[in-house]
Scaffold this motif. Structure first.
Motif, PDB file in Angstrom:
ATOM      1  N   GLY A  81      -3.607  -8.790   1.629  1.00 22.60           N
ATOM      2  CA  GLY A  81      -2.469  -8.001   2.127  1.00 22.60           C
ATOM      3  C   GLY A  81      -2.953  -7.204   3.318  1.00 22.60           C
ATOM      4  N   SER A 120      -3.801  -4.839  -2.401  1.00 14.80           N
ATOM      5  CA  SER A 120      -3.360  -4.303  -1.111  1.00 14.80           C
ATOM      6  C   SER A 120      -2.514  -3.053  -1.349  1.00 14.80           C
ATOM      7  CB  SER A 120      -2.586  -5.370  -0.336  1.00 14.80           C
ATOM      8  OG  SER A 120      -1.449  -5.761  -1.062  1.00 14.80           O
ATOM      9  N   GLY A 146       0.711  -4.031  -4.307  1.00 15.89           N
ATOM     10  CA  GLY A 146      -0.484  -4.846  -4.526  1.00 15.89           C
ATOM     11  C   GLY A 146      -1.442  -4.167  -5.482  1.00 15.89           C
TER      12      GLY A 146
END
Ligand SMILES: Cc1ncc(C[n+]2csc(CCOP(=O)(O)OP(=O)(O)O)c2C)c(N)n1
Ligand SMILES: [Mg+2]
Length: 578
Positions: free
Chosen positions: A25, A72, A76
Motif C-alpha cells: 500500500g 499499509s 491495511g
C-alpha cells in the motif's frame, strides 16, 4: 544513501526476521522496496493482513524467535489487529509495521487516518510512531527488545514520507536480544515450597505452557514425590507424552482424572500455567504456583506460595531439597481413576463409526493422528477442532500443536499453517480447520497455492458453527444463526489450484488423508462431518454452562479420547503389585 525504511528492515534482519507478511500500500512502499532490495528477507504477500499477523505469530511460537508483519495506512493495518491480539496473548514475539498517512496530515481526519500508536496499545508491549528519521534506530531496537524480552507484540508506526527520507547517520549497529534468560527463583521461595511439599501427603502437579523444555524435570519431580500430573491444553505438547503420572487434562474440553487429582490433593502445584477457568480449580487445597511472569501468580486461585521463576530452574533447585516420598497410594488411586474415566468414554466414536454418515469428526481426528508424521505441526481452529485436537492428537515431544488457545479467535488455523510451513518447508504441516473458520479467511488459500506450500487442510465440514450451536443448546437457547448451506469446498480449492477431495463415505477417510499428506503442494481434504457429534451429558442444564469462554461449569463435554486409553492402561501396569 540508505533510507529510514532500509534501516528499519536491516534492524529486523539483524533481529532474526526472515519474512515480512503483508499487503502492499502506498505508505508502505518505501518499506516493501527496502525488503525487495535486501536479500536476507522475503516479502510474503497474503490476501488479508490478519492472515499475515497469524502467520507471523505461528512462526514466532514455533521458533521462539522474532517474526514480523506489516500493513499499509488505515484499513491495511487495522486488518492486522486480530492476529496481533492472538500473537500477543500467545506470548509470541512479533513486530508489526503499521504504515501511516503523510506526516503533515496527521490530526486532520485525513483520508484513511487512524492513530496506529494508540490503536495497537492494548495488543502490544510497545507501540510507537517514528516522527523523525533520527528516532529510527532507537525506536526499532526498543521495539525488538520489548517483543523478544517480554514475549509479545511491538508495533512501529511510520508515515510513508518519513520512511522514504534519508536514514540518520547513526548506524543501526545495536545488539538486540534473541534468547530468554533462565530465571531462578529466590532461595526463600524454593525453601518454602520444599517445606510444603515435605508436609503434604498427596501432591498433584498441574502443568501449562511454561513447562515447555521441562518435561524431564517435571517427570523427575513427580517420581520423587509420587504426584499425579495433569495439564491444561497449552501444556499438552510438553507433558502428555512419556508420562507415567498422566491424569489427563482439566477444563471444559478436558478428560480423565485431572480434576479429581487437583481437588483431592493436599498440595496442588501449578507449574507454568495461567489456566483461566477458576471453576476447575480447588478453593480449599493448599496451592503453590510457579511462573516466569509474576503477574500470573495468584490471579486465578488461592495461593500459599508464589514462586517467581521458570519451571525448569525451579524444579532443578527444588528436587534435591525435597524428601523422596514412598507412599504412592494417592498416585495409584488417581491413575486408576484416570484409566476408568477414559474407559467410560471410549465407545463414543468407536461404535459402528466406519459406517456412520455424516462422518463422525472424532473418527477423522483419530485417523489423522495415526497418519500424520511424528514431527508434524498441527494448527487447530477455534471451535470443535479444539476438542478433537485435545483428545485425539498424540504428542511425542517432536510434534507441535498451536491454535488460538488464549485469544480464542476463529480462522487461525490455515493462516498459522502458512507461517509454520514457510518457517520449515520440509516439515509436515496440517491445518485442522472448521468450515466457519476456513471460510472466514478463505482468500488465503490462494497464498498457499501461490507459494506452493504443502500444507494439508483437514476441513471438518459440518455446515455449522458447531461450537456455538452446542453452547446455545446447553444455554437453553434455540440454535439460531449457526448453520451454513452445504458448500463444496473441495471444488473451490480445486478451482484455486490445490489438490482437493470431498469425502462423504467414512471408508474413504484414511486414503483421502494419506493422499493429502503425501501431496507435494497445498491440499484440502473436505470431510463432510456430523454437526451433532458431541452429546451433552444429560445432567447439564441451561444455567450450568454460560458459554465456552466464560463457563462456570465444572462439567466437561462428552466424547471419545482415542489413543489415550492405551496410554492410561499402560500406566496402570507401572503400579507395583503388593
Ligand atoms: C473471530 C471470531 N468470531 C466468532 C467467534 C465465536 N465462535 C467460537 S467457535 C465458533 C464456531 C466455529 O465454527 P467452525 O469453524 O465451523 O467450527 P466447528 O465448531 O463447527 O467445528 C464461533 C462462531 C470467535 N471465537 N471468533
Ligand atoms: Mg463448522
Amino acid at each position: 544513501m540508505a533510507k529510514v525504511a532500509d534501516q528499519l528492515v536491516d534492524l529486523l534482519v539483524r533481529a532474526g526476521v526472515r519474512r515480512l507478511y503483508g499487503v502492499v500500500g502506498d505508505a508502505l512502499n518505501p518499506v516493501t522496496d527496502a525488503v525487495r532490495r535486501n536479500s536476507a528477507i522475503d516479502w510474503v504477500q497474503v490476501r488479508h493482513e490478519e492472515t499475515g499477523a497469524f502467520a507471523a505469530g505461528a512462526e514466532a511460537q514455533l521458533s521462539g524467535h522474532l517474526a514480523a508483519c506489516a500493513g499499509s495506512s488505515g484499513p491495511g493495518h487495522v486488518h492486522l489487529i486480530n492476529g496481533l491480539y492472538d500473537a500477543h496473548r500467545s506470548m509470541a514475539p512479533v513486530l508489526a509495521i503499521a504504515a501511516h498517512i503523510p506526516s503533515a496530515e496527521i490530526g486532520t481526519a485525513y483520508f484513511q487516518e487512524t492513530h496506529p500508536d494508540r490503536l495497537f496499545a492494548e495488543c502490544s508491549h510497545y507501540s510507537e510512531l517514528i516522527s523523525t528519521p533520527e528516532q529510527t534506530p532507537r525506536v526499532v531496537t526498543t521495539a525488538v527488545q520489548h517483543a523478544v524480552g517480554r514475549s509479545g507484540v511491538s508495533v512501529v508506526s511510520v508515515a510513508g514520507d518519513i520512511a522514504g527520507q534519508d536514514a540518520p547517520s547513526r548506524d543501526a549497529d545495536v545488539a538486540v536480544v534473541t534468547e530468554r534468560p533462565a530465571v531462578r527463583p529466590g532461595d526463600t521461595e524454593i525453601a518454602e515450597l520444599a517445606r510444603l511439599v515435605d508436609e503434604a501427603e498427596a501432591v498433584t502437579l498441574f502443568c501449562g505452557r511454561g513447562t515447555a523444555g521441562a518435561h524431564d524435570e517435571v517427570m523427575e519431580f513427580a517420581a520423587r514425590v509420587k504426584a499425579p500430573v495433569g495439564h491444561a491444553l497449552r501444556g499438552k505438547d510438553w507433558i502428555q507424552y512419556d508420562n507415567p503420572f498422566d491424569v489427563g487434562m482439566s477444563g471444559l474440553l478436558g478428560y480423565g482424572a485431572a480434576y479429581e487429582a487437583m481437588h483431592e490433593a493436599d498440595l496442588l502445584i501449578l507449574l507454568g500455567t495461567d489456566f483461566p477457568y477458576t471453576a476447575f480449580l480447588p478453593e480449599d487445597v493448599r496451592t503453590a504456583q510457579v511462573d516466569i511472569l509474576a503477574e500470573h501468580l495468584g490471579r486465578r486461585s488461592r495461593l500459599d506460595v508464589a514462586v517467581w521463576g521458570d519451571v525448569r530452574e525451579t524444579l532443578c533447585a527444588l528436587i534435591p531439597q525435597v524428601r523422596e516420598k514412598t507412599d504412592r497410594r494417592f498416585l495409584d488411586r488417581m491413575l486408576k481413576k484416570h484409566a476408568d474415566a477414559l474407559e467410560g468414554v471410549v465407545t463414543a466414536y468407536t461404535r459402528d463409526v466406519e459406517h456412520h454418515r455424516p462422518i463422525h469428526p472424532e473418527y477423522v481426528a483419530a485417523i489423522l493422528d495415526e497418519e500424520a508424521a511424528d514431527d508434524a505441526v498441527f494448527t487447530v481452529d477455534t471451535g470443535m477442532c479444539n476438542v478433537w485436537a485435545a483428545r485425539y492428537l498424540s504428542p511425542n515431544g517432536r510434534r507441535r500443536m498451536i491454535g488460538s488457545f488464549t485469544h480464542g479467535s476463529m480462522a487461525n488455523a490455515m493462516p498459522q499453517a502458512i507461517g509454520a510451513q514457510l518457517l520449515d518447508p520440509g516439515r509436515q504441516v496440517v491445518s485442522m480447520s472448521g468450515d466457519g473458520g476456513f471460510s472466514m479467511l478463505m482468500g488465503d488459500l490462494l497464498t498457499l497455492v501461490e507459494y506452493e506450500l504443502p500444507v494439508t487442510i483437514v476441513l471438518f465440514d459440518n455446515s455449522s458453527l458447531g461450537m456455538v450451536d452446542l453452547e446455545m443448546m446447553v444455554g437453553g437457547f434455540p440454535p439460531y444463526g449457526t448453520t451454513y448451506p452445504h458448500t463444496d469446498y473441495a471444488a473451490i480449492a480445486r478451482a484455486a489450484g490445490a489438490h482437493a477431495v470431498r469425502v462423504e463415505d467414512p471408508r474413504d477417510v484414511r486414503d483421502a488423508l494419506r493422499d493429502g499428506l503425501a501431496h507435494r503442494g497445498p491440499s484440502l481434504v473436505d470431510v463432510v462431518t456430523d454437526p451433532n457429534a458431541l452429546s451433552i451429558p444429560p445432567r447439564i442444564t441451561g444455567r450450568q454452562l454460560a458459554g465456552f469462554a466464560t463457563t462456570t461449569s465444572k462439567l466437561v463435554l462428552s466424547g471419545g479420547v482415542g489413543r489415550m486409553v492405551q496410554l492410561a492402561r499402560s500406566n496402570l501396569r507401572n503400579i507395583p503389585r503388593p
